[in-house]
Structures are given as structure tokens and as C-alpha cells.
Write a protein that holds these residues in place. Structure first.
Motif, mmCIF file in Angstrom:
data_model
loop_
_atom_site.group_PDB
_atom_site.id
_atom_site.type_symbol
_atom_site.label_atom_id
_atom_site.label_comp_id
_atom_site.label_asym_id
_atom_site.label_seq_id
_atom_site.Cartn_x
_atom_site.Cartn_y
_atom_site.Cartn_z
ATOM 1 N N SER A 4 -7.054 31.658 11.633
ATOM 2 C CA SER A 4 -6.161 31.374 12.765
ATOM 3 C C SER A 4 -5.394 30.067 12.546
ATOM 4 O O SER A 4 -5.984 29.054 12.184
ATOM 5 C CB SER A 4 -6.958 31.288 14.063
ATOM 6 O OG SER A 4 -6.114 30.809 15.104
ATOM 7 N N TRP B 93 -4.285 28.039 14.597
ATOM 8 C CA TRP B 93 -4.584 26.995 15.579
ATOM 9 C C TRP B 93 -5.932 26.329 15.368
ATOM 10 O O TRP B 93 -6.223 25.310 15.997
ATOM 11 C CB TRP B 93 -4.470 27.569 16.987
ATOM 12 C CG TRP B 93 -3.078 28.044 17.238
ATOM 13 C CD1 TRP B 93 -1.946 27.263 17.322
ATOM 14 C CD2 TRP B 93 -2.643 29.380 17.381
ATOM 15 N NE1 TRP B 93 -0.849 28.058 17.508
ATOM 16 C CE2 TRP B 93 -1.238 29.371 17.557
ATOM 17 C CE3 TRP B 93 -3.286 30.608 17.380
ATOM 18 C CZ2 TRP B 93 -0.487 30.514 17.735
ATOM 19 C CZ3 TRP B 93 -2.533 31.756 17.555
ATOM 20 C CH2 TRP B 93 -1.156 31.707 17.732
ATOM 21 N N GLU B 94 -6.742 26.864 14.486
ATOM 22 C CA GLU B 94 -8.080 26.296 14.264
ATOM 23 C C GLU B 94 -8.034 24.885 13.677
ATOM 24 O O GLU B 94 -8.946 24.110 13.858
ATOM 25 C CB GLU B 94 -8.913 27.205 13.360
ATOM 26 C CG GLU B 94 -9.352 28.490 14.029
ATOM 27 C CD GLU B 94 -10.366 28.278 15.156
ATOM 28 O OE1 GLU B 94 -11.129 27.298 15.139
ATOM 29 O OE2 GLU B 94 -10.376 29.109 16.075
ATOM 30 N N ILE C 92 -5.620 22.578 14.279
ATOM 31 C CA ILE C 92 -4.883 21.641 15.125
ATOM 32 C C ILE C 92 -5.784 20.536 15.670
ATOM 33 O O ILE C 92 -5.395 19.388 15.741
ATOM 34 C CB ILE C 92 -4.186 22.382 16.296
ATOM 35 C CG1 ILE C 92 -3.036 23.211 15.744
ATOM 36 C CG2 ILE C 92 -3.679 21.406 17.343
ATOM 37 C CD1 ILE C 92 -2.356 24.079 16.777
ATOM 38 N N ASP C 93 -7.002 20.901 16.042
ATOM 39 C CA ASP C 93 -7.952 19.942 16.605
ATOM 40 C C ASP C 93 -9.322 20.173 15.980
ATOM 41 O O ASP C 93 -10.040 21.087 16.373
ATOM 42 C CB ASP C 93 -8.024 20.116 18.125
ATOM 43 C CG ASP C 93 -8.992 19.154 18.795
ATOM 44 O OD1 ASP C 93 -9.595 18.313 18.094
ATOM 45 O OD2 ASP C 93 -9.147 19.246 20.027
ATOM 46 N N TRP D 128 -11.565 28.334 24.229
ATOM 47 C CA TRP D 128 -11.419 27.078 23.500
ATOM 48 C C TRP D 128 -10.923 25.983 24.433
ATOM 49 O O TRP D 128 -10.256 26.241 25.418
ATOM 50 C CB TRP D 128 -10.460 27.242 22.316
ATOM 51 C CG TRP D 128 -9.017 27.261 22.691
ATOM 52 C CD1 TRP D 128 -8.152 26.193 22.737
ATOM 53 C CD2 TRP D 128 -8.254 28.387 23.126
ATOM 54 N NE1 TRP D 128 -6.911 26.607 23.158
ATOM 55 C CE2 TRP D 128 -6.946 27.946 23.405
ATOM 56 C CE3 TRP D 128 -8.544 29.738 23.307
ATOM 57 C CZ2 TRP D 128 -5.943 28.796 23.853
ATOM 58 C CZ3 TRP D 128 -7.544 30.589 23.762
ATOM 59 C CH2 TRP D 128 -6.267 30.112 24.023
ATOM 60 N N LYS E 191 -2.541 19.098 22.018
ATOM 61 C CA LYS E 191 -1.800 20.082 21.225
ATOM 62 C C LYS E 191 -2.484 21.455 21.241
ATOM 63 O O LYS E 191 -1.820 22.474 21.317
ATOM 64 C CB LYS E 191 -1.689 19.575 19.785
ATOM 65 C CG LYS E 191 -0.419 19.975 19.116
ATOM 66 C CD LYS E 191 -0.243 19.245 17.802
ATOM 67 C CE LYS E 191 0.996 19.769 17.118
ATOM 68 N NZ LYS E 191 1.238 19.184 15.845
ATOM 69 N N ALA E 192 -3.800 21.473 21.174
ATOM 70 C CA ALA E 192 -4.546 22.738 21.151
ATOM 71 C C ALA E 192 -4.642 23.361 22.544
ATOM 72 O O ALA E 192 -4.712 24.580 22.678
ATOM 73 C CB ALA E 192 -5.944 22.519 20.581
ATOM 74 N N VAL F 91 6.304 29.676 18.548
ATOM 75 C CA VAL F 91 5.088 30.345 18.111
ATOM 76 C C VAL F 91 5.257 31.130 16.802
ATOM 77 O O VAL F 91 4.297 31.318 16.064
ATOM 78 C CB VAL F 91 4.593 31.306 19.232
ATOM 79 C CG1 VAL F 91 3.324 32.026 18.838
ATOM 80 C CG2 VAL F 91 4.384 30.555 20.526
ATOM 81 N N ASP G 263 3.805 29.712 13.637
ATOM 82 C CA ASP G 263 2.334 29.759 13.644
ATOM 83 C C ASP G 263 1.847 31.158 13.281
ATOM 84 O O ASP G 263 0.864 31.308 12.553
ATOM 85 C CB ASP G 263 1.784 29.361 15.023
ATOM 86 C CG ASP G 263 1.964 27.874 15.325
ATOM 87 O OD1 ASP G 263 2.093 27.074 14.379
ATOM 88 O OD2 ASP G 263 1.979 27.527 16.513
#
Length: 155
Positions: A33, A35-36, A38-39, A59, A64-65, A135, A138
Motif C-alpha cells: 500500500s 500509504w503505509e 507515510i507515517d 488506521w 498526512k496519513a 490520489v 498514489d
């Protein structure tokens, strides 16, 4: 009300049945993913079914996440997975998301689509920024990572 749709796809040189488990099981999303990363200290919780319909993932992360939940609501193995994606921060929104897996010469075309309606603050925001621009990149990164994860699993 204005609606939007963001769609990206990639052909992965593998059978749908080899790719499907990476999306069908939220525990696998950490492997691909977008987005994993990002934070790094993002908190994740899994509930409901282990995988497939009823599987839930939540989550909470940095600014940002943001935070939210996903639930697999519809599956047709190994051709599609429907997900109810709900953002709770920074903006509240529910965005139906779908993955489809279509056999094609050279592998499987994986298509990732997210739809939604721009309401309230989101509608004003949409005047200045397109969801596709926000998006789409991403999704491209995620699909490329998914292809790498599948290739690594195949050896």
C-alpha cells in the motif's frame, strides 16, 4: 453535488489467483500500500473476518496519513473486491473502492477505482484540486508495489 472517480491499472505478469490474496487480506497491505510508508508510527487495527467479506482495517496516523477504516464488503474470487473506505480525518468521507482482476495476455490487469461525492468542504476543495491529481499518483505507486510484492512472492 459533484462526484469523482479515480482509476488506475497495471498488467502484472501473474495469474489473478496469485495477486488476489494481496488485496483480499488487509494484513498483506503493509507489503504494497502506498500509504503505509507515510507515517512509520501509524497505528493499525484489524477486526472482523481474517480476510474477505467482513474483514476490517482501521488506521490512525499523523496529519498526512489521517485516520479511517476499510471493510471488504463484496468479493467475487478472483475477479473483484469491493471495499467501503471511510476517512474520518482530515476530512470525513465515504469512498467506495473496487479492485478488479482481468486475465490478459502477459498476466492480469489489476484496476483500482475509488469513487465518491464532493460535499461540504470537499466540494470547495474540489474546485481547486482534483481527486485524480491528489490520489492517482498514489494508486500508480501502490500498483507498482503490488506488482513487486507479487514478483517477490513468486520467487
Amino acid at each position: 453535488m459533484s462526484s469523482f472517480s479515480v482509476t488506475r491499472n497495471i498488467v502484472i505478469p501473474a495469474a489473478a489467483a496469485e495477486i488476489y490474496p494481496f488485496v483480499y487480506d488487509f494484513h498483506q497491505w503493509t507489503n504494497w500500500s502506498p500509504w503505509e510508508k507515510i507515517d512509520p508510527s501509524m497505528k493499525r487495527t484489524y477486526s472482523g473476518a481474517e480476510a474477505g467479506v467482513g474483514a476490517k482495517y482501521a488506521w490512525t496516523g499523523n496529519r498526512k496519513a489521517g485516520s479511517g477504516t476499510m471493510e471488504i464488503v463484496d468479493v467475487t474470487a478472483p475477479s473483484s473486491i469491493g471495499i467501503r473506505l471511510e476517512f474520518t480525518k482530515p476530512m470525513k468521507a465515504v469512498n467506495p473502492t473496487k479492485f478488479t482482476f482481468t486475465p490478459e495476455a502477459g498476466g492480469t490487469r489489476v484496476t483500482w477505482t475509488m469513487t465518491g461525492d464532493n460535499k461540504g468542504v470537499g466540494r470547495v476543495f474540489a474546485l481547486f484540486m482534483s481527486m485524480d491529481k491528489m490520489v492517482g499518483g498514489d494508486f500508480d505507486k501502490g500498483l507498482a508495489s503490488l506488482a513487486e510484492a507479487v514478483a517477490a512472492a513468486k520467487g
